[in-house]
Every structure is written in C-alpha cells, then in structure tokens.
Design an enzyme around this catalytic site. Structure first.
Site, PDB file in Angstrom:
ATOM      1  N   ASN A  58      -0.477  10.580   6.032  1.00  0.00           N
ATOM      2  CA  ASN A  58      -1.708  10.147   6.673  1.00  0.00           C
ATOM      3  C   ASN A  58      -2.796  11.208   6.664  1.00  0.00           C
ATOM      4  O   ASN A  58      -3.985  10.889   6.794  1.00  0.00           O
ATOM      5  CB  ASN A  58      -1.411   9.675   8.089  1.00  0.00           C
ATOM      6  CG  ASN A  58      -0.788   8.305   8.080  1.00  0.00           C
ATOM      7  OD1 ASN A  58      -1.461   7.292   7.913  1.00  0.00           O
ATOM      8  ND2 ASN A  58       0.533   8.248   8.202  1.00  0.00           N
TER       9      ASN A  58
ATOM     10  N   GLU B 201       6.045   4.843   7.485  1.00  0.00           N
ATOM     11  CA  GLU B 201       5.638   5.971   6.660  1.00  0.00           C
ATOM     12  C   GLU B 201       6.426   7.231   7.033  1.00  0.00           C
ATOM     13  O   GLU B 201       6.404   7.678   8.178  1.00  0.00           O
ATOM     14  CB  GLU B 201       4.137   6.212   6.803  1.00  0.00           C
ATOM     15  CG  GLU B 201       3.323   5.126   6.123  1.00  0.00           C
ATOM     16  CD  GLU B 201       1.848   5.217   6.407  1.00  0.00           C
ATOM     17  OE1 GLU B 201       1.073   4.583   5.667  1.00  0.00           O
ATOM     18  OE2 GLU B 201       1.447   5.894   7.371  1.00  0.00           O
TER      19      GLU B 201
ATOM     20  N   THR C  91      -6.900  10.276  -0.306  1.00  0.00           N
ATOM     21  CA  THR C  91      -6.884  11.066  -1.521  1.00  0.00           C
ATOM     22  C   THR C  91      -5.577  10.939  -2.295  1.00  0.00           C
ATOM     23  O   THR C  91      -5.449  11.473  -3.369  1.00  0.00           O
ATOM     24  CB  THR C  91      -7.122  12.557  -1.196  1.00  0.00           C
ATOM     25  OG1 THR C  91      -6.136  12.982  -0.251  1.00  0.00           O
ATOM     26  CG2 THR C  91      -8.500  12.750  -0.607  1.00  0.00           C
TER      27      THR C  91
ATOM     28  N   LYS D 216       4.074  -6.907   3.954  1.00  0.00           N
ATOM     29  CA  LYS D 216       3.807  -5.512   3.649  1.00  0.00           C
ATOM     30  C   LYS D 216       3.471  -4.804   4.944  1.00  0.00           C
ATOM     31  O   LYS D 216       2.930  -5.407   5.883  1.00  0.00           O
ATOM     32  CB  LYS D 216       2.673  -5.348   2.628  1.00  0.00           C
ATOM     33  CG  LYS D 216       1.295  -5.799   3.073  1.00  0.00           C
ATOM     34  CD  LYS D 216       0.501  -4.843   3.930  1.00  0.00           C
ATOM     35  CE  LYS D 216       0.426  -3.462   3.313  1.00  0.00           C
ATOM     36  NZ  LYS D 216      -0.333  -2.523   4.235  1.00  0.00           N
TER      37      LYS D 216
ATOM     38  N   THR E 126       0.866  -1.182   0.000  1.00  0.00           N
ATOM     39  CA  THR E 126       0.000   0.000   0.000  1.00  0.00           C
ATOM     40  C   THR E 126       0.906   1.237   0.000  1.00  0.00           C
ATOM     41  O   THR E 126       1.355   1.664  -1.044  1.00  0.00           O
ATOM     42  CB  THR E 126      -0.973  -0.008   1.194  1.00  0.00           C
ATOM     43  OG1 THR E 126      -0.244  -0.247   2.407  1.00  0.00           O
ATOM     44  CG2 THR E 126      -2.028  -1.088   1.024  1.00  0.00           C
TER      45      THR E 126
ATOM     46  N   THR F  37      -1.000  -2.904  10.685  1.00  0.00           N
ATOM     47  CA  THR F  37      -1.576  -2.969   9.351  1.00  0.00           C
ATOM     48  C   THR F  37      -0.555  -3.620   8.438  1.00  0.00           C
ATOM     49  O   THR F  37       0.051  -3.003   7.583  1.00  0.00           O
ATOM     50  CB  THR F  37      -2.013  -1.610   8.794  1.00  0.00           C
ATOM     51  OG1 THR F  37      -2.672  -1.836   7.564  1.00  0.00           O
ATOM     52  CG2 THR F  37      -0.900  -0.648   8.604  1.00  0.00           C
TER      53      THR F  37
END
Length: 415
Positions: free
Chosen positions: A410, A287, A415, A190, A164, A201
C-alpha cells in the site's frame, strides 16, 4: 465435472464457475488499463434479461459505476442482461466526466451485444481519482463479443479481468436439487485490500438459473451479505466502488422459487454458502496476508452485538499483528471485546485460541504457551472463539493477519 459432497442441501461443483448456471456467458481481455498484460476488462452476459439484485458500499463517496448500475436496474423493474467490469481504474471521485464515462461504457457494451442500454450494469475497481482512458476502453469493449465467443473458460477469464492486487482468483459454484430439477448458483469476486465491513474494495457477482423474482433475490442477497461480505475486514477501510450483483436467468425451469416454496430453504442455503465462500476467500487473500483469521462470538445478547464484537476483534490491528507474530496474547482479544460498544459482562468471558482455552470466566488459566505459539505460527487458518455467557446470539467474522508486506503493497500502490 468434479463434485464435492457436502453435509448440506447442496453439492459443491469443483469445476463450476459463473457460466455453469444456464444462460450465462463470461469473458475478459486486456485493453491497456493495467501496466501488465493481465486481463483488465470483463463481461458477464445472460442470454435473457435476468432478475437482478445489488448491494452497494456505504461510503458516501460512491463511484460513478454504482449509480449507473442502480439506474439500469430501476429502469427495467429489476432486470439486467449484462455487466461490463474493468480493473486498473476505479472511476471514483472523477466528477461529471466520470459519470459520463460510466454511461459511455454502458452504451458501448449495449451496442456491442445488441441489447437495450439500460439492461447493462457497470462496475470498476482500481486507483481512485483518475479518469478512464476511454479510447482504450472503447476498443476493449468492441472486442468483448469475440472474447466471449472464443473463450475456452470464460469464467476464469472474467475472474482475471476483475483482479487488482488479488493473488488468486475467487469463484465457487453449487448445485441444489429441487422438485423441478437441479438449479445452480455460482459466484466470483475480487478483493484484497481496502476491505472492511459494510462492503469493501470488492466486487462480487452471483449467477443462478433458479426462477426467482428480483424482489426475492434482493431480500436474499441483502441477508446473505450481512452474514458474509459485511463480516470481513482486512484493514478497516471501506472503499468507494464496492458492489455485489446477483442475476437469476430462471432458465432452470419449473415453478418460481419464493420464500414460501418447499425448496426455498435449500436454495437459500446454497446461495448463502456462495456468499460466505467468496467472503472468506477475500479475507484469506488480504494484501500481504499469511493466514485467515476467523472470530466466532457466542452467548451474545443479540445478533447485532455478536456481529459488532466479532468484527471489532478480527479488525483489531493488535490482534492481527499478534496472529502474524505468533503471540498468544489473549489480552488484546479481551481489549477488543470490551471496546466494541456492546453489552459484555466483564466477569463471564471465555476465550479460546484454536483448541487452547486461555481465559475462563474472564480469568486467565494455565495453558501450554509454547504449543499455542506453535499453533499460531503454523496454522493457515487461526480460530478465535469468544463465549460471552449472556444470551443465545452468535456471529462469525473473518479477516487476516497484519504483515510487513501489507505496508509495502500500500505504500507503493500507485507505482
């Protein structure tokens, strides 16, 4: 195939992947779940029903694919033959429709590969609360047999299909020598955000051609997970879709491996290495992260205490921010140790930042502040060592620094 010598009972295979263990194929394709053209649907397949084991998120909002996978493993006395995985949509918090879609994915994959429906597991990752566009999924699954047959490197295709916000693919493979011949253990995962101990996640997949039972594989997976996937954190959020599945084809041959077997220790060490490697890779790819943070706690009264303290320190937003800003602020580390809810003697704690001893017996000592700052600024991996001087237990946790980029990613995730 490239080899990396290890000071262990296994050898790291630089070019190995999920399909290196005998009996496994993998692949992936783009079916339209992602806005980009990157692969978003993958399949891991074994030529025989494989012994299966799985661990799942502890979040009470568990996505529909987790229950489908549980049901499949239970229906076949611990066997699976295929796992169909999509990214771009978590199929979580989607009610009865989500459950029906997960079951439909299982049936579609079973029909595509001509196997029993309950030999298929399902995994999903992506945005929560949106229904799967099943027309796209159905077309994609119908194309998976061709994708596997034509794949030049199916392991890489599968790794791309499960990503992702990940920036890099995460995979590893080792070979373990046994009296009956070599066995292989490989993994892919992942995960980048919404990562916190007790699963995150993240999705993890481990394959091996070792002859092991589902029960022994389940015990080993649970143990390995506690010391790896459950010891990482990026942002303190535990997701709805987290799952690690291990499959053992048994096609390496030889007698069954089990905890009483002379070669079990070597096999278990290789298995744990695969899990640790993937866990570290997830933390490093957090991230917006610029560096991996490793926290080692020693001298604790129990392993439970050591793990809790290590996870508290590595998960502290203040510690993570200090690592990003190259601020050798040991006070934030001590504060995290003290709030972990575990036995700590406030007069006996030592702290090191890399090689810099900054606290001895809970008292500050002079250290080269500019050099420590430079270490934090330039190190790709920051090491924090905490010695409690209370017992013999130890634990290691992994995380990453907290950056401006994490907020940007985040803030605009959908979007």
């Amino acid at each position: 195939m490239g080899l990396t010598a290890m000071n262990h009972s296994f050898v790291l295979l630089d070019e190995g992947n999920l399909t290196t263990p005998k009996g496994f194929q993998a692949g992936g394709l783009h079916c339209g779940l992602k806005k980009t053209e990157r692969r978003d649907l993958g399949l891991l397949y074994c030529e025989v029903p494989a012994a299966a084991a799985a661990v799942y998120t502890l979040n009470v909002f568990q996505a529909a694919p987790l229950q489908v996978t549980r049901d499949s493993i239970a229906a076949n006395a611990g066997k699976l033959q295929a796992l169909v995985v999509n990214s771009g949509n978590a199929n979580a918090c989607t009610g009865e429709q989500g459950a029906a879609d997960a079951r439909a994915m299982r049936k579609l994959a079973a029909d595509a590969f001509g196997i029993a429906e309950t030999l298929v597991g399902v995994a999903s990752t992506g945005v929560i609360g949106e229904n799967l566009p099943m027309e796209k999924v159905e077309r994609g699954i119908a194309g998976l047999p061709t994708a596997l047959a034509k794949a030049e490197n199916g392991g890489d295709d599968f790794c791309e299909a499960i990503m992702t916000t990940d920036l890099v693919q995460k995979s590893v493979c080792v070979r373990v020598e046994t009296a009956a011949g070599p066995v292989h253990i490989a993994g892919a995962a992942k995960g980048s955000g919404m990562i916190h101990p007790n699963m995150a996640t993240m999705l993890g997949f481990i394959t091996t051609d070792a002859p092991v039972t589902s029960a022994d594989l389940q015990s080993l997976l649970a143990e390995a997970t506690d010391a790896s996937f459950n010891m990482i954190t990026v942002d303190g959020d535990t997701s709805t879709n987290d799952m690690v599945v291990a499959l053992a084809s048994g096609l390496a041959g030889g007698g069954g491996l089990h905890p009483g077997h002379p070669d079990w220790k070597a096999f278990a060490e290789g298995f744990r290495h695969v899990a640790r490697h993937l866990a570290r890779a997830i933390a490093r790819d957090g991230e917006g992260a610029t560096k991996l943070v490793e926290v080692n706690v020693t001298g604790a009264v129990s392993e439970t205490a050591a793990r809790a303290i290590a996870k508290t320190v590595v998960g502290s937003s203040l510690v993570k921010s200090a690592c990003f800003g190259a601020d050798a602020n040991w006070g934030r580390i001590v504060a995290a140790v003290g709030r972990a809810g575990q036995p700590v003697n406030p007069d006996t704690v030592d702290v090191r930042l890399g090689d810099f001893l900054v606290l001895k017996g809970s008292r500050p000592i002079p250290f080269d502040d500019p050099a420590a700052t430079e270490y934090l600024k330039t190190a790709d991996e920051v090491r924090i060592d905490v010695e409690l001087h209370m017992g013999g237990a130890r634990a290691t946790a992994w995380g990453c620094d907290l950056t401006y980029e994490y907020v940007r990613i985040n803030a605009a995730y959908r979007t």
